[in-house]
Design a protein around this motif. Structure first.
Motif, PDB file in Angstrom:
ATOM      1  N   GLN A 389     127.475 100.630  80.422  1.00 14.82           N
ATOM      2  CA  GLN A 389     126.266 100.874  81.198  1.00 14.82           C
ATOM      3  C   GLN A 389     125.855  99.593  81.900  1.00 14.82           C
ATOM      4  O   GLN A 389     125.733  98.538  81.290  1.00 14.82           O
ATOM      5  CB  GLN A 389     125.114 101.341  80.300  1.00 14.82           C
ATOM      6  N   TYR A 393     123.132 102.774  85.599  1.00 14.87           N
ATOM      7  CA  TYR A 393     124.340 103.525  85.911  1.00 14.87           C
ATOM      8  C   TYR A 393     125.345 103.455  84.758  1.00 14.87           C
ATOM      9  O   TYR A 393     125.388 102.492  83.995  1.00 14.87           O
ATOM     10  CB  TYR A 393     124.970 102.995  87.197  1.00 14.87           C
ATOM     11  N   ASN A 471     133.334 107.744  88.414  1.00 12.05           N
ATOM     12  CA  ASN A 471     132.051 107.076  88.212  1.00 12.05           C
ATOM     13  C   ASN A 471     131.043 107.456  89.289  1.00 12.05           C
ATOM     14  O   ASN A 471     129.841 107.597  89.014  1.00 12.05           O
ATOM     15  CB  ASN A 471     132.244 105.562  88.172  1.00 12.05           C
ATOM     16  N   ASN A 475     127.569 109.452  88.375  1.00 11.31           N
ATOM     17  CA  ASN A 475     126.253 108.915  88.713  1.00 11.31           C
ATOM     18  C   ASN A 475     125.584 109.664  89.862  1.00 11.31           C
ATOM     19  O   ASN A 475     124.594 109.183  90.431  1.00 11.31           O
ATOM     20  CB  ASN A 475     126.378 107.423  89.040  1.00 11.31           C
TER      21      ASN A 475
END
Length: 546
Positions: A389, A393, A471, A475
């Motif tokens: 982390q 995010y 990713n 997100n």
């Protein structure tokens, strides 16, 4: 640790040369740096044109010489501080008569080279292997701690000051080059150094790669390399006493050590040997003939290479990857060994407070203990990644992917990059293209997604691009992200042409070799350059050959 500066233009003015003043207390009391040595020259040239005319007995007072190929500087390592001081005085007196009469010497070495970087006088003068090994054993043999943590005895505040001086020196070279070649003198505003908190100085690394080999007693060990490769003497120091390594990585190394020892004794799976030890078990130097005979069939052999440990103290996850030599296991032994590794590191079990989420094996065909993203990767159990982390995010990180090793410092750096992008580049966020070159798993672009309309990432490692795509989706910014897999120098023209009519901010975080030829010229926009090795990549790109 990353250092950041923003560039602003001002009217041309006379170039100011960056001067490094000798300090009363040197970082390395045994090294000097010779500035002004032509880039194409070698250690042999420095020995012939600097050492021989200046030093009366080189073999007694000089340990070795290092010449950095792309820089106009060389380093000399002395046997004692007294020898170094005598050299400085004599060099200054004899400088007008030397071939490099324009050169200058400085005893202040902002970042001293590790002993392993130096070629010994024995090698330069081509003395016998026995003499060379003796010298390595008595003088050049270096504790791994000196190479891994060369500044360990320097207070952190002083380390920061010296790193700032390095950065300012590199940028000074950049200004001088621009002044001479472009008639432009931009002003670099030093902003600040992103420091670590007191609680982050020890055990801070979220990734370590630990070599597997033999220690000074001939026992199998897992840790860091010590010694001189060209002196035929390599050993492994245990990782246990290294303060920058996490307690979880240290514990994992002890578990792995048991597995390696077991299969070394039962199935003769030896650690990989890049170079053989030139000292006998009785601590006697081998003869040149004995050394050559013993090295036959030994180099570039062996199975065990590295243990990679990656972890997150935020998500409480840990991933372990064993690196070994490809093609050395029968099907039966391979199954047996992989089962043993899974039993040693059970899925969802804990090492201290961190849960094991993935155990992987990389089988490499490369010479040396290194590996790269083209090697075979197998997930023995688990997800094949761990989760980290950064700010608000979340990121998947796989074994081949790059991530800054100091997570809290990385977060502070990203906050500052965002500030620089907004304050220095003044983009229009409605149309802004955020160009994230050498993007890795996409951390910079994703953490700055609020300031951009579109994020464009470029990365050469396929698994890292796969991580970046996942990713972005993870997100919630999949629709505003585009990723290209390939070399930046091969893709930059295509990307720049596609978005040439849009406002753009480019952020680069290149490897130590710097940006490839043509990349910097093609980025005709606001550029934010980050580097964790300012005297390597940044000097190459801004003050050197680019």
């Amino acid at each position: 640790m990353e250092e950041i500066s923003s560039l602003k233009r001002k009217k041309p003015e006379k170039a100011q040369k960056n001067k490094q003043k000798d300090k009363a207390s040197d970082v390395s009391p045994l090294q000097v740096c010779i500035l002004g040595v032509p880039k194409h020259k070698t250690e042999q040239d420095i020995y012939k044109n600097v050492i021989v005319p200046v030093v009366d007995n080189p073999e007694e007072s000089v340990i070795g010489i290092a010449k950095q190929a792309i820089k106009d500087s060389g380093f000399i390592l002395f046997t004692s501080e007294a020898s170094r001081k005598e050299f400085v005085v004599s060099f200054t007196q004899k400088l007008p008569s030397l071939k490099y009469s324009h050169a200058r010497v400085t005893t202040y070495v902002a970042k001293p080279l590790p002993t392993s970087s130096f070629k010994s006088i024995a090698r330069i003068t081509k003395r016998s292997a026995k003499q060379h090994i003796t010298e390595a054993k008595e003088i050049l043999f270096d504790n791994a701690e000196n190479q891994v943590l060369p500044w360990r005895d320097i207070p952190y505040r002083e380390q920061v000051e010296k790193k700032v001086e390095v950065l300012k020196g590199v940028m000074g070279e950049f200004f001088e080059v621009l002044g001479k070649t472009q008639g432009v003198m931009p002003k670099c505003e030093y902003v600040r150094f992103i420091e670590s908190g007191a609680e982050e100085i020890e055990g801070y690394r979220n990734k370590v790669e630990l070599s597997i080999g033999f220690n000074s007693k001939g026992d199998i060990e897992i840790g860091f390399v010590r010694g001189k490769m060209e002196a035929h003497h390599i050993e492994i120091d245990s990782v246990i006493d290294y303060p920058h390594v996490s307690k979880e990585a240290k514990a994992a190394s002890r578990i792995m050590l048991k597995v390696v020892k077991k299969y070394y004794e039962s199935d003769q799976l030896k650690p990989y040997s890049k170079i053989n030890i030139g000292i006998t078990p009785d601590n006697e130097v081998q003869s040149e003939k004995e050394l050559k005979e013993e090295r036959k069939g030994v180099l570039d052999k062996g199975f065990w290479r590295l243990l990679q440990v990656r972890q997150s103290n935020k998500t409480k996850e840990i991933m372990l990857t064993v690196v070994c030599t490809k093609g050395m296991l029968t099907a039966e032994l391979g199954t047996k060994l992989k089962t043993a590794l899974k039993e040693a590191f059970p899925l969802d079990s804990k090492i201290n407070e961190l849960k094991i989420v993935s155990l992987n094996m990389i089988e490499s065909e490369a010479r040396g203990i290194d590996y790269d993203y083209t090697d075979t990767l197998e997930t023995l159990h688990g997800t094949g990644y761990y989760t980290e982390q950064l700010l608000a995010y979340s990121f998947h990180v796989s074994p081949f992917s790059f991530l800054q090793v100091n997570t809290p410092a990385c977060e502070r750096m990203y906050v500052h990059i965002k500030h620089l992008a907004l304050s220095s580049c003044r983009p229009s966020t409605e149309e802004l293209i955020l160009l994230d070159l050498y993007c890795g798993i996409g951390t910079i672009g994703i953490c700055l997604e609020e300031i951009a309309n579109t994020i464009v990432g470029v990365e050469v490692v396929p698994s890292a691009i796969e991580d970046a795509i996942r990713n972005a989706e993870r997100n919630g910014i999949k629709d505003k992200s585009v990723y290209y897999c390939g070399k930046v120098e091969d893709i930059i023209n295509q990307v720049a042409a596609k978005y040439e009519n849009r406002p753009m901010v480019a952020i680069v975080d290149p490897p130590r070799a710097g940006l490839q030829k043509g990349v910097l010229k093609r980025i005709r926009t606001c550029l934010l350059y980050t580097s964790d090795a300012a005297d390597d990549s940044l000097r190459v790109d801004l003050g050197g050959r680019r």
